[in-house]
Write a protein that holds these residues in place. Sequence first.
Motif, PDB file in Angstrom:
ATOM      1  N   TYR A  89      10.328   6.885 -41.281  1.00 41.89           N
ATOM      2  CA  TYR A  89       9.618   5.670 -40.895  1.00 41.89           C
ATOM      3  C   TYR A  89       9.945   4.599 -41.924  1.00 41.89           C
ATOM      4  CZ  TYR A  89       6.004   6.921 -44.396  1.00 41.89           C
ATOM      5  OH  TYR A  89       5.329   7.258 -45.551  1.00 41.89           O
ATOM      6  N   ALA A  90       9.369   3.426 -41.759  1.00 40.39           N
ATOM      7  CA  ALA A  90       9.566   2.339 -42.716  1.00 40.39           C
ATOM      8  C   ALA A  90       8.215   1.760 -43.085  1.00 40.39           C
ATOM      9  CB  ALA A  90      10.457   1.249 -42.131  1.00 40.39           C
ATOM     10  N   ILE A  91       8.111   1.265 -44.310  1.00 40.12           N
ATOM     11  CA  ILE A  91       6.881   0.632 -44.764  1.00 40.12           C
ATOM     12  C   ILE A  91       7.216  -0.759 -45.281  1.00 40.12           C
ATOM     13  CG2 ILE A  91       7.100   1.753 -47.027  1.00 40.12           C
ATOM     14  CD1 ILE A  91       4.064   1.748 -47.229  1.00 40.12           C
ATOM     15  N   HIS A  92       6.454  -1.750 -44.854  1.00 41.93           N
ATOM     16  CA  HIS A  92       6.656  -3.131 -45.303  1.00 41.93           C
ATOM     17  C   HIS A  92       5.725  -3.380 -46.480  1.00 41.93           C
ATOM     18  CE1 HIS A  92       9.176  -4.481 -41.850  1.00 41.93           C
ATOM     19  NE2 HIS A  92       8.596  -3.409 -41.296  1.00 41.93           N
ATOM     20  N   PHE A  93       6.312  -3.419 -47.680  1.00 39.79           N
ATOM     21  CA  PHE A  93       5.527  -3.451 -48.905  1.00 39.79           C
ATOM     22  C   PHE A  93       6.020  -4.577 -49.810  1.00 39.79           C
ATOM     23  CE2 PHE A  93       4.635  -2.196 -53.284  1.00 39.79           C
ATOM     24  CZ  PHE A  93       3.306  -1.782 -53.218  1.00 39.79           C
ATOM     25  N   ASN A  94       5.134  -5.549 -50.062  1.00 40.85           N
ATOM     26  CA  ASN A  94       5.459  -6.659 -50.974  1.00 40.85           C
ATOM     27  C   ASN A  94       6.775  -7.349 -50.645  1.00 40.85           C
ATOM     28  OD1 ASN A  94       3.305  -7.087 -52.631  1.00 40.85           O
ATOM     29  ND2 ASN A  94       4.141  -6.076 -54.431  1.00 40.85           N
ATOM     30  N   GLY A  95       6.994  -7.598 -49.369  1.00 40.92           N
ATOM     31  CA  GLY A  95       8.210  -8.296 -48.955  1.00 40.92           C
ATOM     32  C   GLY A  95       9.428  -7.409 -48.790  1.00 40.92           C
ATOM     33  N   HIS A  96       9.289  -6.118 -49.052  1.00 38.30           N
ATOM     34  CA  HIS A  96      10.393  -5.176 -48.911  1.00 38.30           C
ATOM     35  C   HIS A  96      10.166  -4.283 -47.694  1.00 38.30           C
ATOM     36  CE1 HIS A  96      11.903  -6.123 -52.937  1.00 38.30           C
ATOM     37  NE2 HIS A  96      10.651  -6.033 -53.372  1.00 38.30           N
ATOM     38  N   LYS A  97      11.228  -4.034 -46.959  1.00 38.58           N
ATOM     39  CA  LYS A  97      11.180  -3.026 -45.905  1.00 38.58           C
ATOM     40  C   LYS A  97      11.766  -1.748 -46.495  1.00 38.58           C
ATOM     41  CE  LYS A  97      12.785  -1.905 -41.230  1.00 38.58           C
ATOM     42  NZ  LYS A  97      13.598  -2.349 -40.074  1.00 38.58           N
ATOM     43  N   ILE A  98      10.899  -0.816 -46.834  1.00 40.31           N
ATOM     44  CA  ILE A  98      11.332   0.423 -47.480  1.00 40.31           C
ATOM     45  C   ILE A  98      11.525   1.485 -46.402  1.00 40.31           C
ATOM     46  CG2 ILE A  98      10.750   2.194 -49.175  1.00 40.31           C
ATOM     47  CD1 ILE A  98       8.958   0.094 -50.550  1.00 40.31           C
ATOM     48  N   ILE A  99      12.760   1.938 -46.249  1.00 35.82           N
ATOM     49  CA  ILE A  99      13.087   2.939 -45.229  1.00 35.82           C
ATOM     50  C   ILE A  99      13.017   4.336 -45.841  1.00 35.82           C
ATOM     51  CG2 ILE A  99      14.884   3.801 -43.669  1.00 35.82           C
ATOM     52  CD1 ILE A  99      15.890   0.921 -43.427  1.00 35.82           C
ATOM     53  N   PHE A 100      12.307   5.218 -45.176  1.00 37.29           N
ATOM     54  CA  PHE A 100      12.184   6.593 -45.645  1.00 37.29           C
ATOM     55  C   PHE A 100      13.340   7.408 -45.049  1.00 37.29           C
ATOM     56  CE2 PHE A 100       8.336   4.811 -46.893  1.00 37.29           C
ATOM     57  CZ  PHE A 100       7.704   5.651 -47.796  1.00 37.29           C
ATOM     58  N   TYR A 101      14.430   7.414 -45.789  1.00 31.88           N
ATOM     59  CA  TYR A 101      15.605   8.160 -45.359  1.00 31.88           C
ATOM     60  C   TYR A 101      15.341   9.653 -45.474  1.00 31.88           C
ATOM     61  CZ  TYR A 101      17.966   3.667 -46.147  1.00 31.88           C
ATOM     62  OH  TYR A 101      18.334   2.352 -46.119  1.00 31.88           O
ATOM     63  N   GLU A 102      15.956  10.420 -44.595  1.00 31.76           N
ATOM     64  CA  GLU A 102      15.849  11.871 -44.726  1.00 31.76           C
ATOM     65  C   GLU A 102      16.543  12.329 -46.008  1.00 31.76           C
ATOM     66  OE1 GLU A 102      16.790  15.951 -42.215  1.00 31.76           O
ATOM     67  OE2 GLU A 102      16.878  14.009 -41.216  1.00 31.76           O
ATOM     68  N   ASP A 103      17.634  11.656 -46.355  1.00 33.08           N
ATOM     69  CA  ASP A 103      18.347  11.928 -47.608  1.00 33.08           C
ATOM     70  C   ASP A 103      17.483  11.438 -48.766  1.00 33.08           C
ATOM     71  OD1 ASP A 103      19.963  11.871 -49.881  1.00 33.08           O
ATOM     72  OD2 ASP A 103      21.761  11.383 -48.749  1.00 33.08           O
ATOM     73  N   LEU A 334      12.385   0.284 -36.612  1.00 36.47           N
ATOM     74  CA  LEU A 334      12.332   1.733 -36.472  1.00 36.47           C
ATOM     75  C   LEU A 334      11.224   2.141 -35.499  1.00 36.47           C
ATOM     76  CD1 LEU A 334      12.827   3.042 -40.124  1.00 36.47           C
ATOM     77  CD2 LEU A 334      14.514   2.282 -38.463  1.00 36.47           C
ATOM     78  N   PRO A 335      11.319   3.335 -34.930  1.00 41.78           N
ATOM     79  CA  PRO A 335      10.259   3.803 -34.018  1.00 41.78           C
ATOM     80  C   PRO A 335       8.885   3.886 -34.669  1.00 41.78           C
ATOM     81  CG  PRO A 335      12.233   5.133 -33.753  1.00 41.78           C
ATOM     82  CD  PRO A 335      12.459   4.268 -34.959  1.00 41.78           C
ATOM     83  N   ILE A 336       8.850   4.083 -36.000  1.00 43.63           N
ATOM     84  CA  ILE A 336       7.572   4.123 -36.713  1.00 43.63           C
ATOM     85  C   ILE A 336       7.665   3.210 -37.925  1.00 43.63           C
ATOM     86  CG2 ILE A 336       5.851   5.586 -37.855  1.00 43.63           C
ATOM     87  CD1 ILE A 336       7.079   7.982 -36.356  1.00 43.63           C
ATOM     88  N   GLU A 337       6.780   2.236 -37.989  1.00 43.29           N
ATOM     89  CA  GLU A 337       6.742   1.321 -39.127  1.00 43.29           C
ATOM     90  C   GLU A 337       5.297   1.079 -39.546  1.00 43.29           C
ATOM     91  OE1 GLU A 337       8.954  -2.264 -38.917  1.00 43.29           O
ATOM     92  OE2 GLU A 337      10.869  -1.253 -38.522  1.00 43.29           O
ATOM     93  N   MET A 338       5.122   0.875 -40.850  1.00 41.97           N
ATOM     94  CA  MET A 338       3.787   0.635 -41.385  1.00 41.97           C
ATOM     95  C   MET A 338       3.722  -0.759 -41.983  1.00 41.97           C
ATOM     96  SD  MET A 338       1.699   2.876 -44.192  1.00 41.97           S
ATOM     97  CE  MET A 338       0.008   2.459 -44.624  1.00 41.97           C
ATOM     98  N   LEU A 339       2.744  -1.540 -41.538  1.00 43.39           N
ATOM     99  CA  LEU A 339       2.532  -2.883 -42.066  1.00 43.39           C
ATOM    100  C   LEU A 339       1.414  -2.837 -43.105  1.00 43.39           C
ATOM    101  CD1 LEU A 339       2.558  -4.902 -38.709  1.00 43.39           C
ATOM    102  CD2 LEU A 339       4.504  -4.125 -40.081  1.00 43.39           C
ATOM    103  N   ILE A 340       1.621  -3.523 -44.204  1.00 47.51           N
ATOM    104  CA  ILE A 340       0.646  -3.523 -45.299  1.00 47.51           C
ATOM    105  C   ILE A 340      -0.026  -4.888 -45.390  1.00 47.51           C
ATOM    106  CG2 ILE A 340       0.307  -3.249 -47.789  1.00 47.51           C
ATOM    107  CD1 ILE A 340       1.076  -0.700 -46.307  1.00 47.51           C
ATOM    108  N   GLY A 341      -1.353  -4.869 -45.492  1.00 47.61           N
ATOM    109  CA  GLY A 341      -2.087  -6.109 -45.707  1.00 47.61           C
ATOM    110  C   GLY A 341      -2.211  -6.351 -47.199  1.00 47.61           C
TER     111      GLY A 341
END
Length: 619
Positions: A89-103, A334-341
């Motif tokens: 999945y991906a998380i939008h944190f402090n202006g960054h889109k952090i992708i959780f790679y399987e690697d 991505l199919p799963i993304e998390m938005l941070i307030g």
Amino acid sequence: MKKEVLFIGAGISALTGAALLAKKGFKVTVVESQFKPGGSCGIFKRDDIIFEQGAAMIYGFGKIGFNPHRFVFNALEEPIDIIKHDYLYAIHFNGHKIIFYEDINKFVEQLGKIFPSEKDNFKRFYDDSADLYLKVIANQPTFTTPDVVTKEQGLMQLKSAPKAYLKFLGYMNKNTEHILKKYFKSKEVFDFFDKLTSTYCYTTVEETPAILSAVMFVDNHFGGSYYPAGSTLNLVGKLEKVIEENGGDMIYNRDVKKILVKDDKVYGVKLDNGEIINCERVVNSGNVWNLYNNLIDKSLCKKSREWANLLIPTYPSLVLFALVKDEVIPKDTLPIEMLIGDTEKIDEGEVTLYILSKDDYTLCPRGYQTVMAIGPSFKEWINPKGDYHTEKYFEQKQAEKNRILGLLEKRFPGFKNAATHVELSTPATLQRLVMKEKGAVAGPKQQLGQHMLKRLKTKGEIEGLYNCGESTVMGTGTPAVTVSGISAANLILRECKMQEYEAKYLTGDYVTIVKKPYTGKNLKLSPDETEDKIGKLSMKCQYCMSPKCEKACQKHVPIRDINRRLSVGNFYGARKILNQFDQNPCINCENTSCQEACIRNKFAESVNIKEINSNLVKK
């Protein structure tokens, strides 16, 4: 009537336990208050559009590591098609889109660029975590909760990697913050990990037990992220299929009101219609509060009732469902993304998005995407047992719908205008329909002090009573509740001196990873051409909560329930329903009122009910 094992509720944990026991020859009954299986895992339809109603972040289908879902389907010898997401999945944190790679190395490298001062510490932390995970979890895979593990099993795990295992057990009564402080100093990094623990178990690093985070921070990088091809209906429906094919009974639209006890032993349950089902074993899969406040007589388990009512629940949640034009969803979403307030605390701006139609084209027409957005709600909501159809309730619901749409508009400009369908489930809805106490989607918080062995045990204090589900030792998330169902089944098998389910006894692999995007083009529901045809015709059914077709049917055929079973290839279960009639009521029926009443007539052709049911002959 007497049954060997009765399960209260038809969520994933109960379906898992019931299917495993049915496969071993037990006479199993599952009683569910709603009209379908799955609990918070399942679907609903709106004009052929498939929406996931809840749990859709599916882990545990990998070939290595913590893979309870693969274990279960292999144990049941039940084939299932699964989509594997490219990224977790991906998380939008402090202006960054952090992708959780399987690697995991690629993931750590990315974190090093975002938090350069902690680059080396991230590598050290994830190297140590991965090493511990591989030695303790992946090396000796077990799918039994700690309260059910035998001394022999525990000793075997200890011997396999003694230093790692003792280190792992040393995390039992420490919080995640304590472990992170050995590696990191940056507050921003702690805020980042707060969001990870919030995603997995609705807690902060200060609250989260280290023994849980030691697994969850790395597990999915080894196991991967998945989605059942065609929707989670195929996950829960196939578990129901195994139960029915092995002689089990599914009882829907019936609420268990009391667990009946005499001389400190369970002897049955009483349903909301007054019916009593006698049985020697009852497995409760509902939440801990309903168990002690409603199901068990007030004269029993007084200390446990007091304990249960002191447990802190996870925060209430809202779920928004939308169909939106594809043009507003960027291609790299991505199919799963998390938005941070607020990055410094859990607030109502923290929303997880599921856009599963990115990988599964069967959910909606091309040119559109389905969106499910789930997030916390810290407002006071009306009691769902009261009159929730008040003007005040609808005003509050509309305000929350607009608020979440506003969050989605920030992520996807133009979202509001591009949305062709929007609806919202409130905490009151979640309590009313899927028994989530005040909308707490994960039961009691998995926080230090009420975690692991301090939660509801698999073995109840009354003889013949067992537990599984989100309130138990594992809790939180589909892999965890699946393990709770395995544990309940294995404990009953152990008490009956029967062989338990263990990985070493499994030989075949029944999980197929299908290509993305999934189109359903090669779907085969049965090798029999007629069965395959009527199964695919049944997939047009909308599985309505209140089916007009059934009300119009003069023979009172449960059309929706037949179609839902056929949609996942459960021909035995569908025939079982029709076989309750002296003869197939649809073969010579000249009345077309059921098809005329079909809700699908509003936007397409009706479901061909007569063709489906008249071809569903006895076997």
